[in-house]
Design an enzyme around this catalytic site. Structure first.
Site, PDB file in Angstrom:
ATOM      1  N   HIS A 105      -9.029 -50.299  66.130  1.00  0.00           N
ATOM      2  CA  HIS A 105      -9.560 -50.607  66.834  1.00  0.00           C
ATOM      3  C   HIS A 105     -10.847 -49.694  67.752  1.00  0.00           C
ATOM      4  CE1 HIS A 105     -10.668 -54.099  70.530  1.00  0.00           C
ATOM      5  NE2 HIS A 105     -11.149 -53.120  70.206  1.00  0.00           N
ATOM      6  N   HIS A 131     -12.253 -48.068  77.865  1.00  0.00           N
ATOM      7  CA  HIS A 131     -11.638 -48.952  77.324  1.00  0.00           C
ATOM      8  C   HIS A 131     -12.838 -48.209  75.638  1.00  0.00           C
ATOM      9  CE1 HIS A 131     -11.050 -51.013  73.200  1.00  0.00           C
ATOM     10  NE2 HIS A 131     -11.827 -51.556  73.239  1.00  0.00           N
ATOM     11  N   GLU A 145     -12.927 -58.923  75.642  1.00  0.00           N
ATOM     12  CA  GLU A 145     -11.643 -57.913  76.094  1.00  0.00           C
ATOM     13  C   GLU A 145     -11.717 -57.272  77.100  1.00  0.00           C
ATOM     14  OE1 GLU A 145     -11.192 -55.930  72.207  1.00  0.00           O
ATOM     15  OE2 GLU A 145     -12.599 -54.418  72.653  1.00  0.00           O
ATOM     16  N   HIS A 184     -14.479 -47.131  71.980  1.00  0.00           N
ATOM     17  CA  HIS A 184     -14.194 -46.692  69.857  1.00  0.00           C
ATOM     18  C   HIS A 184     -14.267 -44.799  69.514  1.00  0.00           C
ATOM     19  CE1 HIS A 184     -16.118 -51.385  69.510  1.00  0.00           C
ATOM     20  NE2 HIS A 184     -14.761 -50.844  69.936  1.00  0.00           N
TER      21      HIS A 184
END
Lengths: 241, 241, 241, 241
Positions: free
Chosen positions: C169, C99, C80, C101
């Site tokens: 996500h 980035h 990603e 979760h």
């Protein structure tokens, strides 16, 4: 089975204090006692001290009116030791008692939602969890069980159950052994947290049926020692280190 | 790929016990097993012991009726080992099983709210998460899967899914490897906590679509080892120290 | 103010990985990057590795199409990384990206409740927190931003904001410096948890007004380093020990 | 009782910073002060520094307009020290103040649900917990109490109570001693968490009656030191290294 000797029992009482702190049931407040193994009209409880600091030298013997027996002059005593004396008097089957402000349990003392057993690990809640309303005995009070009369009222509310909540204060938990009292205190806290979460989902909750609770409690008689052994190992390591 | 050797698999089984304790899936209860890599009609599971204490010497071989094979006389065996035997019998694709009382998952076993996948990390929930109601097989019981008949019923409820809940008790999680079983157990717990929070916001929830779940599961096949490696490193350090 | 030297920036990038694990934003997944201080068409990101394991030797340089530059052959790259390349391309003001979760943030990506600033510490949320719906760009996918086209779509959804959620996500957070990106990632997680709790109380919520948010953000420009210094100290001690 | 000497008080002020971090009341922000024991028109507060880093050398003396007295040139001062100066001016009975962003308390500042005492440990909330709305004094601001006028407004909202919330920001807690201020800060956080949980159960909540609160507060006068002693012991061990 040989009767456990007094020193071994006192070690486990000291350990019980540590375990209950480690598991988030006690903070700097609350207490755990055992009935004297040889003198059933006596019980053993730490002097007025934070649970994490209790050692064997801090354990005091009390009669069932909660008068200290041969305690050093400088010892202070818990204001609420009457919880212990009066429950031991009312319940010949009880040999260990935990009083705590176990956090997740507090909500169930101040609402109309009864604490109930969600799973087998807390099956000891199935007989019922009454709530003690001190206002009925003492009117507007400082919330403490600070004399024998209030201790007796609390013992009456507890009745034959394993757990009673104290509105705006905490709870009391009884068992045949200190190991089982600790186990019940830990899983009362866990069940309370899980019941809060379950209630937030909305809709009906499928609690243990009374008969399921009764049968699952027999399982706990066998397996609770597995948890105790782990908890004791950790506590003893802390006490050495 | 060379077949992993038995000693390496057993090391990972021991590590799996530790990891599941560290990640809050297991406490002093619950168990994890693997199918024997060379004898598919056998499985390996620790003797009746708290997961944090399991070592390689405590691993026992069982047949699919959950009879121990050559276990030392003094070993006690888990009352619920039938969960493992019957699922390995019913599911040739399964090579590792976790049974736990994973706390945040309990609410979904006692309400009508199904556990569902909120995000790609728990996409293995998308096939569906059935709830096993022991009352249908055993009436009023002690809640335990204590024989092969109950193990078989649970395996039937699980069907071809990866996770099944057990009402008033816990859950069971299966996978092709012990690493993946541990990964699924950890993210089942995480997803349950997140779903409880999401439900408390109110309104519709946009769960993963089945097709999204299927595709995301293929990603997890590749990336789950990244978590396992970290978890194993921590567990091995604890076991040394 | 002198431009920070590359080695100092890379040290802080490594530290950022640790801090985000310590603060519960990252687990074994997620990543943090910085724009190259001397080559604005390049960015620096760890190779495909759990954040807690990243060292200076694992930092890779990428161009804005996310091609690695002179990376060792055996290095695997994050699937990603296109998140980073495309946001750096779209946003000249952005020099660091996280980035994750981040758990408490997940619910706001799968319901119709927008994440909003409850207090000054999360005032960077006041410009708005859009939600990226990958279905609109990719239909039924594996949920990953696995190519430049999807990275570009995500960058478009982010627009000029500081935070965007990714449905099912996680989220992406941008800032002018890695210290501020880490600060925002930590307080996005905190704000999400507090907003979940506030929503559970019911009734209207008095969020920061846009003008309050704008003014409070200027305060954070000055004070965020106080948190960073503490977090970095802890991380460096862990990395030594 | 002999008046506590200044060095002992300053040690406890340093310890208070640590305790409040350990108990989750403070993170890298927030501050705690004491009134100067010999000069009632002066107060003592750390310089602008994360609480976990404060040592005796960082303690600064301020007058009630929050001008530093003889502070080293290079010391930065808290932008919000005016909270302390103006409350000490308005409240002769107050000798210690905590300002924090205590997380679970934030929701009660941004909704119409007042924070109220659930149990005896938080009985100091029974006089009432007003909410300071900075918009009424400053319009659209950066949310900070950054001058004497705003400090005075906050002190007016606090009135004769022990705790006031600051909408979209945090709270302020006052007491006669630093030990009691810390105790109140910890149990304000605990009560907030428990009240959030209780509210999620739905239905009426049986809060402490005002008279119960008044009587229970007298108990806390005696027992709060038991918690302080434990907390201080832990903090001193951390500070040694």
């Amino acid at each position: 089975m040989a009767k456990p000797a007094l020193p071994a029992l006192i070690e486990d009482l000291v350990v019980a204090n540590r375990v209950l702190v480690n598991e988030g049931v006690l903070d700097a407040y609350g207490h755990v006692s055992i009935r004297h193994p040889e003198k059933p009209e006596r019980y053993l409880l730490g002097r007025n001290l934070a649970p994490a600091l209790v050692t064997e030298k801090d354990i005091v013997e009390y009669d069932l009116d909660s008068n200290p027996i041969h305690a050093p002059e400088h010892f202070a005593h818990f204001h609420e030791r009457f919880i212990h004396g009066q429950i031991y008097r009312a319940r010949a089957d009880v040999h260990a008692i935990v009083h705590s402000h176990s956090p997740n349990v507090i909500p169930f003392g101040v609402t109309e939602h009864p604490l109930r057993a969600l799973y087998h690990m807390s099956s000891f809640l199935t007989p019922g969890v009454p709530v003690f309303e001190i206002r009925e005995s003492a009117g507007m009070s400082n919330m403490l069980i600070s004399n024998n009369a209030l201790g007796q009222s609390l013992a009456q509310t507890l009745g034959g159950n394993n757990v009673a909540l104290m509105r705006g204060h905490g709870n009391v938990i009884v068992a045949k052994t200190v190991q089982m009292a600790v186990f019940r205190a830990v899983y009362t806290e866990v069940n309370a947290r899980l019941q809060l979460q379950t209630a937030s989902l909305g809709g009906p909750i499928n609690f243990l049926a009374p008969e399921e609770g009764e049968k699952a409690m027999q399982v706990l008689d066998n397996i609770h020692v597995r948890a105790w052994d782990i908890w004791k190992k950790t506590a003893l390591e802390q006490m050495k280190g």
